[in-house]
Design a protein around this motif. Structure first.
Motif, PDB file in Angstrom:
ATOM      1  N   GLN A   1       1.732   6.400  -6.845  1.00 35.29           N
ATOM      2  CA  GLN A   1       0.647   7.259  -7.312  1.00 35.29           C
ATOM      3  C   GLN A   1       0.972   8.733  -7.058  1.00 35.29           C
ATOM      4  O   GLN A   1       0.679   9.602  -7.888  1.00 35.29           O
ATOM      5  CB  GLN A   1      -0.665   6.869  -6.602  1.00 35.29           C
ATOM      6  CG  GLN A   1      -1.902   7.511  -7.196  1.00 35.29           C
ATOM      7  CD  GLN A   1      -2.148   7.069  -8.622  1.00 35.29           C
ATOM      8  OE1 GLN A   1      -1.934   5.905  -8.958  1.00 35.29           O
ATOM      9  NE2 GLN A   1      -2.577   7.990  -9.466  1.00 35.29           N
ATOM     10  N   HIS A   2       1.589   8.994  -5.915  1.00 36.02           N
ATOM     11  CA  HIS A   2       1.968  10.373  -5.585  1.00 36.02           C
ATOM     12  C   HIS A   2       2.989  10.905  -6.600  1.00 36.02           C
ATOM     13  O   HIS A   2       2.879  12.052  -7.067  1.00 36.02           O
ATOM     14  CB  HIS A   2       2.544  10.411  -4.167  1.00 36.02           C
ATOM     15  CG  HIS A   2       3.033  11.778  -3.762  1.00 36.02           C
ATOM     16  ND1 HIS A   2       2.171  12.854  -3.607  1.00 36.02           N
ATOM     17  CD2 HIS A   2       4.296  12.243  -3.493  1.00 36.02           C
ATOM     18  CE1 HIS A   2       2.884  13.922  -3.268  1.00 36.02           C
ATOM     19  NE2 HIS A   2       4.170  13.580  -3.180  1.00 36.02           N
TER      20      HIS A   2
ATOM     21  N   TRP B   1       0.937   3.986  -2.852  1.00 37.13           N
ATOM     22  CA  TRP B   1       0.679   5.415  -2.576  1.00 37.13           C
ATOM     23  C   TRP B   1       1.845   6.273  -3.072  1.00 37.13           C
ATOM     24  O   TRP B   1       1.636   7.328  -3.684  1.00 37.13           O
ATOM     25  CB  TRP B   1       0.487   5.612  -1.079  1.00 37.13           C
ATOM     26  CG  TRP B   1       0.405   7.085  -0.720  1.00 37.13           C
ATOM     27  CD1 TRP B   1      -0.684   7.880  -0.745  1.00 37.13           C
ATOM     28  CD2 TRP B   1       1.505   7.902  -0.310  1.00 37.13           C
ATOM     29  NE1 TRP B   1      -0.369   9.149  -0.381  1.00 37.13           N
ATOM     30  CE2 TRP B   1       0.986   9.201  -0.108  1.00 37.13           C
ATOM     31  CE3 TRP B   1       2.856   7.667  -0.086  1.00 37.13           C
ATOM     32  CZ2 TRP B   1       1.772  10.262   0.305  1.00 37.13           C
ATOM     33  CZ3 TRP B   1       3.645   8.714   0.326  1.00 37.13           C
ATOM     34  CH2 TRP B   1       3.115   9.997   0.516  1.00 37.13           C
ATOM     35  N   TRP B   2       3.057   5.811  -2.803  1.00 36.35           N
ATOM     36  CA  TRP B   2       4.234   6.580  -3.244  1.00 36.35           C
ATOM     37  C   TRP B   2       4.304   6.654  -4.770  1.00 36.35           C
ATOM     38  O   TRP B   2       4.577   7.721  -5.329  1.00 36.35           O
ATOM     39  CB  TRP B   2       5.494   5.922  -2.699  1.00 36.35           C
ATOM     40  CG  TRP B   2       6.764   6.597  -3.159  1.00 36.35           C
ATOM     41  CD1 TRP B   2       7.660   6.145  -4.064  1.00 36.35           C
ATOM     42  CD2 TRP B   2       7.238   7.864  -2.723  1.00 36.35           C
ATOM     43  NE1 TRP B   2       8.665   7.034  -4.231  1.00 36.35           N
ATOM     44  CE2 TRP B   2       8.442   8.136  -3.409  1.00 36.35           C
ATOM     45  CE3 TRP B   2       6.782   8.834  -1.816  1.00 36.35           C
ATOM     46  CZ2 TRP B   2       9.186   9.282  -3.230  1.00 36.35           C
ATOM     47  CZ3 TRP B   2       7.521   9.976  -1.634  1.00 36.35           C
ATOM     48  CH2 TRP B   2       8.697  10.202  -2.328  1.00 36.35           C
TER      49      TRP B   2
ATOM     50  N   GLY C   1       0.817  -1.217   0.000  1.00 37.54           N
ATOM     51  CA  GLY C   1       0.000   0.000   0.000  1.00 37.54           C
ATOM     52  C   GLY C   1       0.846   1.260   0.000  1.00 37.54           C
ATOM     53  O   GLY C   1       0.546   2.236  -0.693  1.00 37.54           O
ATOM     54  N   THR C   2       1.917   1.210   0.827  1.00 39.64           N
ATOM     55  CA  THR C   2       2.809   2.376   0.881  1.00 39.64           C
ATOM     56  C   THR C   2       3.488   2.604  -0.464  1.00 39.64           C
ATOM     57  O   THR C   2       3.579   3.741  -0.947  1.00 39.64           O
ATOM     58  CB  THR C   2       3.867   2.165   1.964  1.00 39.64           C
ATOM     59  OG1 THR C   2       3.216   1.965   3.222  1.00 39.64           O
ATOM     60  CG2 THR C   2       4.782   3.383   2.056  1.00 39.64           C
TER      61      THR C   2
END
Length: 444
Positions: free
Chosen positions: A123-124, A120-121, A116-117
């Motif tokens: 996608q960011h 998220w990274w 997940g991290t």
């Protein structure tokens, strides 16, 4: 075949459990002893006690205990040397302990957290890339429109988000260069409006050299502005020189220079040059017209009409020259006719009445001779020469006595000059009347 760890049914050829991932044991590796091994054992094995030992060794004090642990368990006395073994092929015992579930839940949760991290990274970073791309495109569009300040703000924001992108740094430098050139060109335009030609020309030369080395599309509009300023400079220089040009040929040369330019100022200077050509043409024509040089006056007007064929003032002057030429020719014809007539009359007068007899006197001297003398005047319009006076003598009764002639001195008489003549008639001894019969002369 069943998993010895979680009890899940597995294919016979499987090596690892598809549910918990534990390594599977084949029947040869099974912990369940065969009948031969049981017979060889001295002490029978209590499987329940073995299960409790396994649970107590795999859990901490804080972990929950199975309900079965609260009940007393008595080791069964070996009644015989044989122990019943589950039949071959039946599922092994499945543990329902929470500790056994934690052994795969915790790694799974950690893996999910890490995944997940990472997602998220990723996608960011993707969002940042999209934002940087959009800022870069907006900056490029603004720069191509000449809006350098907002373009720099956009590209600076993008560079802050992605400072390692070389293309952003390159484009930022390019926009800053274009902005500096644009500012200097605006200063040149201001100098030209204030008619400060020398500093404007000096700056333009430098900027033109700088722009000649740039091939990027962002500099095209600056090249256009530089060319427009160059044209305006040329127009203003021509306009400044107009006061010193006073010939049609010189003005025509400057007109050719201005016509190669394409701006509003060039059109205005073009008209100024045309107006000056018209003025000079009319001035030259008027001067020649006063001298009655109609052909040259007409040529002067036509020289102006070459550059302004529909100019009303030139066309009106051309008609006037033609009219005055016709009137002059008529007057000249009449003058010539009168001159011829006057010449004829004058010639007749010069030939017939060119000499005026001023006086004639006679005197009888003591010797009986008659002295004759007198004066004449040249009333002709030309010089005359060889003047001869013819006379006759009569007695008191009017009877003819003699005829003779006398020459006038000087030999040549200019118009308006006088001359004298004298003669002697001998041995008459009486008073005689002398009458002038004729006077002859020659015209030069």
């Amino acid at each position: 075949m069943y998993c010895n760890h979680c009890g899940a049914n597995q294919p016979d050829h499987a090596v690892f459990c598809s549910q918990c991932g534990a390594k599977l044991q084949t029947q040869s590796e099974s912990t369940v002893p065969s009948e031969q091994e049981i017979d060889k054992e001295q002490t029978p094995v209590d499987y329940l006690d073995q299960l409790r030992s396994d649970q107590s060794s795999n859990h901490t004090d804080s972990e929950p205990t199975l309900p079965i642990a609260n009940k007393p368990i008595h080791r069964a006395e070996p009644a015989s040397s044989t122990v019943s073994v589950p039949p071959s092929g039946s599922p092994p015992y499945r543990s329902t302990s929470p500790a056994r579930h934690l052994t795969w839940i915790i790694p799974t949760v950690l893996l999910l957290g890490i995944a997940g991290t990472l997602f998220w990274w990723y996608q960011h970073q993707q969002d940042i890339n999209v934002q940087v791309t959009q800022l870069h495109q907006e900056a490029s569009q603004l720069a191509l429109k000449g809006q350098y300040e907002p373009a720099l703000a956009k590209i600076t924001q993008a560079t802050t988000l992605r400072p390692t992108y070389a293309v952003l740094t390159k484009d930022q430098t390019m926009i800053e260069t274009a902005n500096r050139i644009h500012t200097k060109l605006e200063t040149v335009s201001s100098n030209l409006k204030q008619n400060q030609l020398q500093p404007a020309e000096k700056s333009l030369i430098t900027l033109q050299k700088a722009l000649d080395t740039r091939k990027e599309s962002i500099f095209e509009q600056e090249k256009t502005l530089a060319n427009r300023n160059q044209d305006l400079l040329a127009v203003l220089k021509v306009k400044k020189e107009l006061d010193q040009l006073d010939t049609i040929d010189a003005l025509a040369y400057k007109l050719d220079e201005v016509d190669r330019l394409n701006n509003q100022e060039a059109k205005e200077v073009h008209q100024l040059i045309i107006n000056k050509i018209i003025t000079i043409s009319m001035k030259n024509a008027e001067k020649l017209l006063q001298q009655n040089d109609f052909s040259q006056a007409t040529a002067a007007v036509k020289a102006g009409l070459q550059y302004s064929s529909k100019d009303e003032k030139l066309l009106s002057l051309q008609k006037r020259i033609t009219s005055e030429k016709e009137a002059f020719e008529l007057a000249e014809k009449q003058r010539i006719e009168r001159a011829i007539q006057q010449a004829e009359e004058e010639d007749l007068k010069n030939r017939t009445a060119g000499v005026e007899l001023l006086n004639v006197d006679t005197q009888l001297n003591e010797y009986g001779d008659i002295e004759i003398y007198g004066e004449v005047k040249n009333v002709a319009t030309k010089p005359i020469y060889s003047i001869t006076v013819y006379y006759s003598g009569y007695d008191a009764a009017g009877n003819y006595l003699f005829s003779s002639s006398a020459s006038v001195e000087p030999y040549d008489l200019e118009p308006g000059a006088t001359g004298s003549y004298s003669a002697y008639e001998y041995d008459w001894y009486e008073e005689v009347t002398v009458q002038i019969d004729n006077i002859t002369w020659y015209l030069e």
